[in-house]
Design a protein around this motif. Structure first.
Motif, PDB file in Angstrom:
ATOM      1  N   GLN A   1      24.633  40.183 -10.110  1.00 28.61           N
ATOM      2  CA  GLN A   1      24.059  39.210  -9.846  1.00 28.61           C
ATOM      3  C   GLN A   1      25.542  38.147 -10.222  1.00 28.61           C
ATOM      4  O   GLN A   1      25.551  37.575 -11.658  1.00 28.61           O
ATOM      5  N   ILE A   2      25.698  37.099  -9.233  1.00 24.78           N
ATOM      6  CA  ILE A   2      26.122  35.998  -9.889  1.00 24.78           C
ATOM      7  C   ILE A   2      26.334  34.341  -9.632  1.00 24.78           C
ATOM      8  O   ILE A   2      25.325  34.304  -8.378  1.00 24.78           O
ATOM      9  N   THR A   3      26.021  33.865 -10.565  1.00 25.29           N
ATOM     10  CA  THR A   3      25.642  32.615 -10.037  1.00 25.29           C
ATOM     11  C   THR A   3      26.583  31.570  -9.707  1.00 25.29           C
ATOM     12  O   THR A   3      27.714  31.079 -10.325  1.00 25.29           O
ATOM     13  N   ALA A   4      26.634  30.967  -8.307  1.00 22.93           N
ATOM     14  CA  ALA A   4      27.845  30.673  -7.769  1.00 22.93           C
ATOM     15  C   ALA A   4      27.756  28.626  -8.179  1.00 22.93           C
ATOM     16  O   ALA A   4      26.650  28.407  -9.288  1.00 22.93           O
ATOM     17  N   ALA A   5      28.617  27.553  -8.134  1.00 21.93           N
ATOM     18  CA  ALA A   5      28.960  26.954  -8.258  1.00 21.93           C
ATOM     19  C   ALA A   5      27.644  25.665  -7.798  1.00 21.93           C
ATOM     20  O   ALA A   5      26.652  24.842  -8.730  1.00 21.93           O
ATOM     21  N   ASP A   6      26.929  26.083  -6.682  1.00 19.73           N
ATOM     22  CA  ASP A   6      25.834  25.513  -5.861  1.00 19.73           C
ATOM     23  C   ASP A   6      24.560  26.083  -6.406  1.00 19.73           C
ATOM     24  O   ASP A   6      23.751  25.447  -6.054  1.00 19.73           O
ATOM     25  N   GLY A   7      25.068  26.924  -7.609  1.00 18.78           N
ATOM     26  CA  GLY A   7      23.590  27.968  -7.496  1.00 18.78           C
ATOM     27  C   GLY A   7      22.714  28.007  -7.413  1.00 18.78           C
ATOM     28  O   GLY A   7      22.565  29.143  -7.748  1.00 18.78           O
ATOM     29  N   ARG A   8      23.251  28.850  -5.702  1.00 11.89           N
ATOM     30  CA  ARG A   8      23.291  29.916  -5.743  1.00 11.89           C
ATOM     31  C   ARG A   8      23.461  30.996  -6.019  1.00 11.89           C
ATOM     32  O   ARG A   8      24.814  31.338  -6.951  1.00 11.89           O
ATOM     33  N   THR A   9      22.582  32.393  -6.045  1.00 11.20           N
ATOM     34  CA  THR A   9      22.582  33.206  -6.372  1.00 11.20           C
ATOM     35  C   THR A   9      23.428  35.140  -5.403  1.00 11.20           C
ATOM     36  O   THR A   9      22.404  34.565  -4.619  1.00 11.20           O
ATOM     37  N   PHE A  10      24.286  35.878  -5.882  1.00 12.59           N
ATOM     38  CA  PHE A  10      24.277  36.918  -4.937  1.00 12.59           C
ATOM     39  C   PHE A  10      24.770  37.420  -5.269  1.00 12.59           C
ATOM     40  O   PHE A  10      25.276  38.073  -6.289  1.00 12.59           O
ATOM     41  N   ASN A  11      25.100  39.142  -4.808  1.00 12.01           N
ATOM     42  CA  ASN A  11      25.671  40.047  -5.554  1.00 12.01           C
ATOM     43  C   ASN A  11      26.990  40.873  -5.116  1.00 12.01           C
ATOM     44  O   ASN A  11      27.290  41.031  -4.020  1.00 12.01           O
ATOM     45  N   ILE A  12      27.593  40.261  -6.092  1.00 12.60           N
ATOM     46  CA  ILE A  12      29.043  40.311  -5.474  1.00 12.60           C
ATOM     47  C   ILE A  12      29.648  41.935  -5.097  1.00 12.60           C
ATOM     48  O   ILE A  12      29.977  42.300  -4.364  1.00 12.60           O
ATOM     49  N   GLY A  13      29.018  42.753  -6.098  1.00 13.97           N
ATOM     50  CA  GLY A  13      29.220  44.174  -5.834  1.00 13.97           C
ATOM     51  C   GLY A  13      28.664  44.637  -4.506  1.00 13.97           C
ATOM     52  O   GLY A  13      29.562  45.711  -3.492  1.00 13.97           O
ATOM     53  N   GLN A  14      27.489  44.498  -3.815  1.00 14.02           N
ATOM     54  CA  GLN A  14      27.057  44.466  -2.812  1.00 14.02           C
ATOM     55  C   GLN A  14      28.842  43.414  -1.674  1.00 14.02           C
ATOM     56  O   GLN A  14      28.400  44.314  -0.375  1.00 14.02           O
ATOM     57  N   ILE A  15      28.737  42.510  -1.451  1.00 14.17           N
ATOM     58  CA  ILE A  15      29.794  41.952  -0.889  1.00 14.17           C
ATOM     59  C   ILE A  15      31.105  42.977  -0.669  1.00 14.17           C
ATOM     60  O   ILE A  15      31.415  42.818   0.410  1.00 14.17           O
ATOM     61  N   VAL A  16      31.656  43.026  -2.081  1.00 15.65           N
ATOM     62  CA  VAL A  16      32.937  43.539  -1.928  1.00 15.65           C
ATOM     63  C   VAL A  16      32.539  45.143  -1.286  1.00 15.65           C
ATOM     64  O   VAL A  16      33.071  45.282  -0.092  1.00 15.65           O
ATOM     65  N   ALA A  17      31.430  45.629  -1.181  1.00 21.55           N
ATOM     66  CA  ALA A  17      31.445  47.265  -0.973  1.00 21.55           C
ATOM     67  C   ALA A  17      31.214  47.188   0.336  1.00 21.55           C
ATOM     68  O   ALA A  17      31.685  47.635   1.508  1.00 21.55           O
ATOM     69  N   ASN A  18      30.312  45.939   1.409  1.00 17.21           N
ATOM     70  CA  ASN A  18      29.996  45.819   2.607  1.00 17.21           C
ATOM     71  C   ASN A  18      30.896  45.710   2.878  1.00 17.21           C
ATOM     72  O   ASN A  18      31.073  45.425   4.800  1.00 17.21           O
ATOM     73  N   ASN A  19      32.472  45.385   2.541  1.00 23.49           N
ATOM     74  CA  ASN A  19      33.585  44.044   3.149  1.00 23.49           C
ATOM     75  C   ASN A  19      34.691  44.224   2.567  1.00 23.49           C
ATOM     76  O   ASN A  19      36.134  43.992   3.081  1.00 23.49           O
ATOM     77  N   LEU A  20      34.836  46.128   1.894  1.00 22.99           N
ATOM     78  CA  LEU A  20      35.911  46.514   1.765  1.00 22.99           C
ATOM     79  C   LEU A  20      37.072  46.382   2.470  1.00 22.99           C
ATOM     80  O   LEU A  20      38.453  45.737   2.281  1.00 22.99           O
ATOM     81  N   THR A  21      36.674  46.785   4.454  1.00 22.37           N
ATOM     82  CA  THR A  21      38.040  47.759   4.120  1.00 22.37           C
ATOM     83  C   THR A  21      38.698  45.895   4.435  1.00 22.37           C
ATOM     84  O   THR A  21      39.991  45.766   4.609  1.00 22.37           O
TER      85      THR A  21
END
Length: 98
Positions: free
Chosen positions: A2-22
């Motif tokens: 889990q990563i927290t962005a500058a605006d306070g939102r959190t997201f799963n960076i590993g999932q983003i990379v896995a879903n958009n690897l290509t």
């Protein structure tokens, strides 16, 4: 992860990379930097060294694409408690801390 962005939102960076690897591999600038890591060692001298905290880079991965940019850093951190050690050439039983 889990990563927290500058605006306070959190997201799963590993999932983003896995879903958009290509897409990321085809449209991104990828920068990989290797560091030396931590190397506390014996420090000769007449007093304790001033550095008590080590924070050394091991590897940094930066990805920049038209849709997202992020950087991940792997580092080593340690607090070191220095202790006086008699020099090897000291006379037996006679070594004083400076």
């Amino acid at each position: 992860m889990q990563i927290t962005a500058a605006d306070g939102r959190t997201f799963n960076i590993g999932q983003i990379v896995a879903n958009n690897l290509t897409y990321l591999l085809g449209n991104s600038q990828i920068d990989l930097q290797f560091g030396l890591g931590m190397n506390p060692r014996t420090v000769p001298g007449t007093s304790a060294p001033q550095i008590t905290k080590f924070d050394e880079n091991v590897v940094t991965l930066s990805i920049t694409s038209p849709s997202i940019s992020f950087s991940v850093r792997l580092s080593q951190q340690a607090y070191v408690d220095w202790q006086w050690k008699c020099p090897a050439n000291s006379p037996p039983g006679g070594c004083r801390e400076p």
